[in-house]
Design a protein around this motif. Structure first.
Motif, PDB file in Angstrom:
ATOM      1  N   SER A 139      -7.589 -17.204  23.293  1.00 40.68           N
ATOM      2  CA  SER A 139      -8.536 -18.319  23.230  1.00 40.68           C
ATOM      3  C   SER A 139      -9.831 -17.917  22.544  1.00 40.68           C
ATOM      4  O   SER A 139     -10.449 -18.722  21.836  1.00 40.68           O
ATOM      5  CB  SER A 139      -8.822 -18.840  24.646  1.00 40.68           C
ATOM      6  OG  SER A 139      -9.424 -17.838  25.446  1.00 40.68           O
ATOM      7  N   SER A 140     -10.237 -16.668  22.721  1.00 38.58           N
ATOM      8  CA  SER A 140     -11.491 -16.200  22.132  1.00 38.58           C
ATOM      9  C   SER A 140     -11.394 -16.037  20.619  1.00 38.58           C
ATOM     10  O   SER A 140     -12.411 -16.061  19.926  1.00 38.58           O
ATOM     11  CB  SER A 140     -11.892 -14.866  22.764  1.00 38.58           C
ATOM     12  OG  SER A 140     -12.104 -15.021  24.153  1.00 38.58           O
ATOM     13  N   CYS A 141     -10.178 -15.873  20.113  1.00 40.09           N
ATOM     14  CA  CYS A 141     -10.001 -15.620  18.685  1.00 40.09           C
ATOM     15  C   CYS A 141      -9.511 -16.842  17.914  1.00 40.09           C
ATOM     16  O   CYS A 141      -9.113 -16.733  16.751  1.00 40.09           O
ATOM     17  CB  CYS A 141      -9.026 -14.465  18.484  1.00 40.09           C
ATOM     18  SG  CYS A 141      -9.674 -12.886  19.083  1.00 40.09           S
ATOM     19  N   ALA A 142      -9.566 -17.997  18.549  1.00 34.47           N
ATOM     20  CA  ALA A 142      -9.070 -19.220  17.896  1.00 34.47           C
ATOM     21  C   ALA A 142      -9.829 -19.508  16.604  1.00 34.47           C
ATOM     22  O   ALA A 142      -9.230 -19.847  15.570  1.00 34.47           O
ATOM     23  CB  ALA A 142      -9.176 -20.404  18.860  1.00 34.47           C
ATOM     24  N   GLY A 143     -11.152 -19.371  16.636  1.00 35.82           N
ATOM     25  CA  GLY A 143     -11.957 -19.632  15.443  1.00 35.82           C
ATOM     26  C   GLY A 143     -11.668 -18.651  14.329  1.00 35.82           C
ATOM     27  O   GLY A 143     -11.621 -19.020  13.146  1.00 35.82           O
TER      28      GLY A 143
ATOM     29  N   ALA B 242      -3.822  -3.779  10.164  1.00 30.98           N
ATOM     30  CA  ALA B 242      -5.073  -3.093  10.520  1.00 30.98           C
ATOM     31  C   ALA B 242      -5.652  -3.669  11.805  1.00 30.98           C
ATOM     32  O   ALA B 242      -6.093  -2.920  12.696  1.00 30.98           O
ATOM     33  CB  ALA B 242      -6.076  -3.220   9.380  1.00 30.98           C
ATOM     34  N   SER B 243      -5.623  -4.984  11.935  1.00 32.29           N
ATOM     35  CA  SER B 243      -6.165  -5.652  13.113  1.00 32.29           C
ATOM     36  C   SER B 243      -5.398  -5.252  14.370  1.00 32.29           C
ATOM     37  O   SER B 243      -5.990  -5.049  15.439  1.00 32.29           O
ATOM     38  CB  SER B 243      -6.101  -7.172  12.934  1.00 32.29           C
ATOM     39  OG  SER B 243      -6.827  -7.573  11.792  1.00 32.29           O
ATOM     40  N   TYR B 244      -4.085  -5.148  14.255  1.00 34.26           N
ATOM     41  CA  TYR B 244      -3.261  -4.759  15.399  1.00 34.26           C
ATOM     42  C   TYR B 244      -3.696  -3.405  15.949  1.00 34.26           C
ATOM     43  O   TYR B 244      -3.894  -3.240  17.158  1.00 34.26           O
ATOM     44  CB  TYR B 244      -1.787  -4.719  14.991  1.00 34.26           C
ATOM     45  CG  TYR B 244      -0.895  -4.105  16.043  1.00 34.26           C
ATOM     46  CD1 TYR B 244      -0.462  -4.853  17.135  1.00 34.26           C
ATOM     47  CD2 TYR B 244      -0.527  -2.761  15.966  1.00 34.26           C
ATOM     48  CE1 TYR B 244       0.337  -4.284  18.119  1.00 34.26           C
ATOM     49  CE2 TYR B 244       0.266  -2.189  16.946  1.00 34.26           C
ATOM     50  CZ  TYR B 244       0.694  -2.950  18.022  1.00 34.26           C
ATOM     51  OH  TYR B 244       1.464  -2.374  18.997  1.00 34.26           O
TER      52      TYR B 244
ATOM     53  N   LEU C  54      -8.887 -17.332   8.995  1.00 31.97           N
ATOM     54  CA  LEU C  54      -7.865 -16.612   8.247  1.00 31.97           C
ATOM     55  C   LEU C  54      -6.818 -17.566   7.688  1.00 31.97           C
ATOM     56  O   LEU C  54      -6.334 -17.382   6.565  1.00 31.97           O
ATOM     57  CB  LEU C  54      -7.203 -15.563   9.149  1.00 31.97           C
ATOM     58  CG  LEU C  54      -8.092 -14.394   9.592  1.00 31.97           C
ATOM     59  CD1 LEU C  54      -7.328 -13.495  10.568  1.00 31.97           C
ATOM     60  CD2 LEU C  54      -8.602 -13.589   8.407  1.00 31.97           C
ATOM     61  N   ASN C  55      -6.493 -18.592   8.458  1.00 34.10           N
ATOM     62  CA  ASN C  55      -5.528 -19.579   7.997  1.00 34.10           C
ATOM     63  C   ASN C  55      -6.076 -20.352   6.795  1.00 34.10           C
ATOM     64  O   ASN C  55      -5.376 -20.576   5.801  1.00 34.10           O
ATOM     65  CB  ASN C  55      -5.180 -20.537   9.137  1.00 34.10           C
ATOM     66  CG  ASN C  55      -4.067 -21.499   8.756  1.00 34.10           C
ATOM     67  OD1 ASN C  55      -3.041 -21.103   8.207  1.00 34.10           O
ATOM     68  ND2 ASN C  55      -4.254 -22.782   9.033  1.00 34.10           N
TER      69      ASN C  55
ATOM     70  N   TYR D 247     -12.724  -6.700   3.655  1.00 34.76           N
ATOM     71  CA  TYR D 247     -13.691  -7.572   4.326  1.00 34.76           C
ATOM     72  C   TYR D 247     -13.067  -8.422   5.424  1.00 34.76           C
ATOM     73  O   TYR D 247     -13.710  -8.695   6.442  1.00 34.76           O
ATOM     74  CB  TYR D 247     -14.431  -8.434   3.298  1.00 34.76           C
ATOM     75  CG  TYR D 247     -15.436  -7.629   2.529  1.00 34.76           C
ATOM     76  CD1 TYR D 247     -16.655  -7.260   3.107  1.00 34.76           C
ATOM     77  CD2 TYR D 247     -15.163  -7.180   1.240  1.00 34.76           C
ATOM     78  CE1 TYR D 247     -17.573  -6.486   2.418  1.00 34.76           C
ATOM     79  CE2 TYR D 247     -16.074  -6.402   0.544  1.00 34.76           C
ATOM     80  CZ  TYR D 247     -17.280  -6.058   1.147  1.00 34.76           C
ATOM     81  OH  TYR D 247     -18.187  -5.278   0.468  1.00 34.76           O
ATOM     82  N   ALA D 248     -11.828  -8.839   5.258  1.00 32.74           N
ATOM     83  CA  ALA D 248     -11.176  -9.614   6.316  1.00 32.74           C
ATOM     84  C   ALA D 248     -10.901  -8.735   7.535  1.00 32.74           C
ATOM     85  O   ALA D 248     -11.045  -9.185   8.677  1.00 32.74           O
ATOM     86  CB  ALA D 248      -9.882 -10.236   5.804  1.00 32.74           C
ATOM     87  N   ALA D 249     -10.532  -7.470   7.312  1.00 36.49           N
ATOM     88  CA  ALA D 249     -10.320  -6.554   8.435  1.00 36.49           C
ATOM     89  C   ALA D 249     -11.636  -6.276   9.153  1.00 36.49           C
ATOM     90  O   ALA D 249     -11.680  -6.204  10.388  1.00 36.49           O
ATOM     91  CB  ALA D 249      -9.704  -5.245   7.938  1.00 36.49           C
ATOM     92  N   ILE D 250     -12.707  -6.123   8.388  1.00 36.22           N
ATOM     93  CA  ILE D 250     -14.034  -5.954   8.980  1.00 36.22           C
ATOM     94  C   ILE D 250     -14.362  -7.151   9.859  1.00 36.22           C
ATOM     95  O   ILE D 250     -14.850  -7.013  10.988  1.00 36.22           O
ATOM     96  CB  ILE D 250     -15.094  -5.801   7.866  1.00 36.22           C
ATOM     97  CG1 ILE D 250     -14.978  -4.431   7.198  1.00 36.22           C
ATOM     98  CG2 ILE D 250     -16.507  -5.989   8.423  1.00 36.22           C
ATOM     99  CD1 ILE D 250     -15.818  -4.279   5.938  1.00 36.22           C
ATOM    100  N   LEU D 251     -14.071  -8.343   9.351  1.00 36.41           N
ATOM    101  CA  LEU D 251     -14.366  -9.572  10.094  1.00 36.41           C
ATOM    102  C   LEU D 251     -13.592  -9.623  11.405  1.00 36.41           C
ATOM    103  O   LEU D 251     -14.156  -9.991  12.444  1.00 36.41           O
ATOM    104  CB  LEU D 251     -14.015 -10.781   9.232  1.00 36.41           C
ATOM    105  CG  LEU D 251     -14.272 -12.152   9.860  1.00 36.41           C
ATOM    106  CD1 LEU D 251     -15.755 -12.328  10.174  1.00 36.41           C
ATOM    107  CD2 LEU D 251     -13.798 -13.265   8.926  1.00 36.41           C
ATOM    108  N   VAL D 252     -12.314  -9.269  11.385  1.00 37.52           N
ATOM    109  CA  VAL D 252     -11.510  -9.308  12.609  1.00 37.52           C
ATOM    110  C   VAL D 252     -12.107  -8.394  13.670  1.00 37.52           C
ATOM    111  O   VAL D 252     -12.305  -8.793  14.824  1.00 37.52           O
ATOM    112  CB  VAL D 252     -10.049  -8.917  12.322  1.00 37.52           C
ATOM    113  CG1 VAL D 252      -9.280  -8.755  13.633  1.00 37.52           C
ATOM    114  CG2 VAL D 252      -9.373  -9.966  11.451  1.00 37.52           C
TER     115      VAL D 252
END
Length: 305
Positions: free
Chosen positions: A276-280, A236-238, A285-286, A165-170
């Motif tokens: 900047s677009s992925c800050a949120g 996976a995100s990479y 994730l943090n 689910y976290a990979a889906i979210l990214v």
């Protein structure tokens, strides 16, 4: 690596999670689109239009971009938009298989089960919409490299719980940020803006579900599990993010591929825009304990942090 399906099945139902699923189902009934009817598929492509906001092009603000004619710039953004769409189809197929496997043999009366099927139905329509859109942009079938395709095959087979689910979210968050800009940009072809609008509206529900599932699966998870899954998600995100713009787009836009690849790789404007677009997303994730030292290395390599 992650909790098993059997363990998830045995877990007590979370009232708040059930309520989220009910709200998403209600929203889907109220606001959903049929791309076959909503998108103007009949009007021929106007080559005076871009396929994406120029600022999102991998060559924007490079010396090569400045030398290109307006026609070349527009063609490049069309090819890049088609490549992003094709990558989206590839990952949506992975997503559908992971969600189907996750909810296999679970309680069909559970709103989360019904929402999962609703999301899969959405993704099927989105994939068809992206495919038709790429074809209308006069682009070939862009696919990730064979290595990435096989890695994706392995990932969809072994990824469970929060890793899935976290990979889906990214993947959804990165695409969402791009498309929010494109759908408002009058320079972008009208049918592409409609496609982007449909995807943004419906994916907002998918991202909400992915966040809730990620948090639910991580409840009570220890440090080692978060470390392992944080790294799996980052890897996976990479590969997802670095596959979005296929190397062949430059030649198909009539450019010198070697020079274009060299300047795109060094393009600090595009890297800054992605970060900047992925800050949120990185903040989420943090907060979930998935942004670890090891995972950060991959996010930096993908220019997401």
């Amino acid at each position: 690596m992650t909790s098993s399906i059997a363990r998830d099945q045995a877990a007590p139902q979370d009232p708040s999670r059930e309520e989220v699923a009910r709200r998403l189902l209600d929203s889907s009934e109220t606001l959903s689109y049929d791309p076959a009817k909503e998108v103007d598929w009949e009007t021929p492509l106007d080559t005076a239009d871009h396929g994406a906001s120029p600022e999102w092009s991998t060559l924007y603000r490079t010396s090569y971009w400045d030398e290109m004619t307006p026609e070349q710039q527009r063609e490049l953004t069309r090819q890049e938009a088609a490549s992003v769409a094709s990558t989206g189809i590839w990952f949506e197929m992975i997503l559908q298989q992971m969600v189907l496997r996750d909810f296999y043999a679970k309680d069909p009366t559970d709103p989360a089960f019904q929402w999962a099927l609703t999301e899969i139905a959405d993704e099927c329509r989105h994939s068809i919409m992206f495919a038709r859109g790429a074809a209308k942009l006069r682009a070939p079938a862009y696919r990730p490299t064979r290595v990435v395709v096989e890695l994706g095959r392995a990932f969809k087979t072994i990824a469970f719980g929060e890793a899935a689910y976290a990979a889906i979210l990214v993947a959804e968050e990165v695409l969402d940020v791009m498309q929010r800009d494109w759908m408002r940009d009058q320079r972008v072809a009208p049918f592409v803006r409609t496609i982007n609008n449909i995807h943004v509206v419906e994916e907002s529900r998918h991202m909400k579900f992915a966040r809730e599932e990620t948090k639910a699966r991580l409840a009570g998870a220890g440090r080692l599990r978060r470390q392992i899954n944080g790294l799996v998600v980052a890897i996976a995100s990479y590969f997802i993010v670095t596959s979005m713009v296929n190397k062949k787009v430059y030649a198909n836009a009539g450019l010198d591929s070697k020079r274009a690849l060299r300047e795109a790789k060094a393009n600090e404007h595009h890297k800054s825009l992605m970060r900047s677009s992925c800050a949120g997303l990185m903040e989420f994730l943090n907060s979930a304990g998935l942004l670890t030292r090891a995972s950060t290395w991959f996010y930096k390599r993908a220019n997401l942090i």
